[in-house]
Write a protein that holds these residues in place. Sequence first.
Motif, PDB file in Angstrom:
ATOM      1  N   ARG A 139       0.581   8.430  -5.084  1.00  0.00           N
ATOM      2  CA  ARG A 139       1.269   7.201  -5.488  1.00  0.00           C
ATOM      3  C   ARG A 139       0.268   6.192  -6.060  1.00  0.00           C
ATOM      4  N   THR A 162      -5.257   2.146  -2.121  1.00  0.00           N
ATOM      5  CA  THR A 162      -4.179   2.021  -3.101  1.00  0.00           C
ATOM      6  C   THR A 162      -4.669   1.240  -4.321  1.00  0.00           C
ATOM      7  N   LEU A 195      -4.713   6.692   3.606  1.00  0.00           N
ATOM      8  CA  LEU A 195      -3.520   7.181   2.929  1.00  0.00           C
ATOM      9  C   LEU A 195      -3.289   8.665   3.188  1.00  0.00           C
ATOM     10  N   THR A 196      -2.041   9.052   3.120  1.00  0.00           N
ATOM     11  CA  THR A 196      -1.693  10.466   3.150  1.00  0.00           C
ATOM     12  C   THR A 196      -1.943  11.042   1.750  1.00  0.00           C
ATOM     13  N   ARG A 218      -5.966   1.508   3.852  1.00  0.00           N
ATOM     14  CA  ARG A 218      -4.801   1.915   3.064  1.00  0.00           C
ATOM     15  C   ARG A 218      -4.570   1.026   1.845  1.00  0.00           C
ATOM     16  N   TYR A 237       7.613   2.364   0.613  1.00  0.00           N
ATOM     17  CA  TYR A 237       6.319   2.275  -0.067  1.00  0.00           C
ATOM     18  C   TYR A 237       6.482   2.157  -1.582  1.00  0.00           C
ATOM     19  N   HIS A 245       0.838  -1.202   0.000  1.00  0.00           N
ATOM     20  CA  HIS A 245       0.000   0.000   0.000  1.00  0.00           C
ATOM     21  C   HIS A 245       0.870   1.248   0.000  1.00  0.00           C
ATOM     22  N   ALA A 246       0.301   2.336  -0.459  1.00  0.00           N
ATOM     23  CA  ALA A 246       1.010   3.617  -0.493  1.00  0.00           C
ATOM     24  C   ALA A 246       1.093   4.211   0.919  1.00  0.00           C
ATOM     25  N   GLU A 247       1.734   5.374   1.024  1.00  0.00           N
ATOM     26  CA  GLU A 247       1.962   6.016   2.322  1.00  0.00           C
ATOM     27  C   GLU A 247       0.662   6.180   3.105  1.00  0.00           C
ATOM     28  N   LYS A 248       0.753   5.851   4.382  1.00  0.00           N
ATOM     29  CA  LYS A 248      -0.413   5.910   5.261  1.00  0.00           C
ATOM     30  C   LYS A 248      -0.243   6.986   6.318  1.00  0.00           C
ATOM     31  N   GLY A 250       0.362   9.398  -0.491  1.00  0.00           N
ATOM     32  CA  GLY A 250      -0.106   8.040  -0.768  1.00  0.00           C
ATOM     33  C   GLY A 250      -1.175   8.012  -1.845  1.00  0.00           C
TER      34      GLY A 250
END
Length: 165
Positions: A52, A79, A45-46, A75, A142, A29-32, A49
């Motif tokens: 991404r 993604t 996600l952020t 998350r 990530y 998963h991308a940034e959380k 994220g």
Amino acid sequence: MKKIFVVILAVVCFAVPAFADGTYYVVRHAEKQATDLSGGDNPVLTQKGVKRAAHIVSMLKNEPIKAVYSTETYRTVMTATPTAADRGLAVQLFSTDDLAGFADQLKAMDGTFLIVAHSSSTPDLASLLSGTTQPKLAETDYEQLFKVVIKDGVATLTQTTTTFE
């Protein structure tokens, strides 16, 4: 004697397992967010994220994705969703409780698939699909994208990154 030979030949032919040809993109998963806003252990996600996840869509734009799989966390689903939506697919949920069984299920299907998991299960699944041993991802990593291609029962793993900045 001829009948016995035909029976033996038939048994041997049907006993040989058939291999599906598949391409499997396995990504973490991308940034959380650092924490779940409700105090639980299921953050979203952020902003990075989300970017991404959108970048993964563009990376796979020429791939005939047949199905998109995700574990059941916000998350991972966040993604996986952009790629699934781009292809008009629903995100299919899976559990990491029986990762070997899930890998066998994937290997039995022809096609190209995206699978979104976590820092530990992503390399584990890539290992199960490819027959190689992949190290765990760092908690801050990530970017890794594992591509496993199985053709005529032979698996090839390549690794790239989802770097977009």
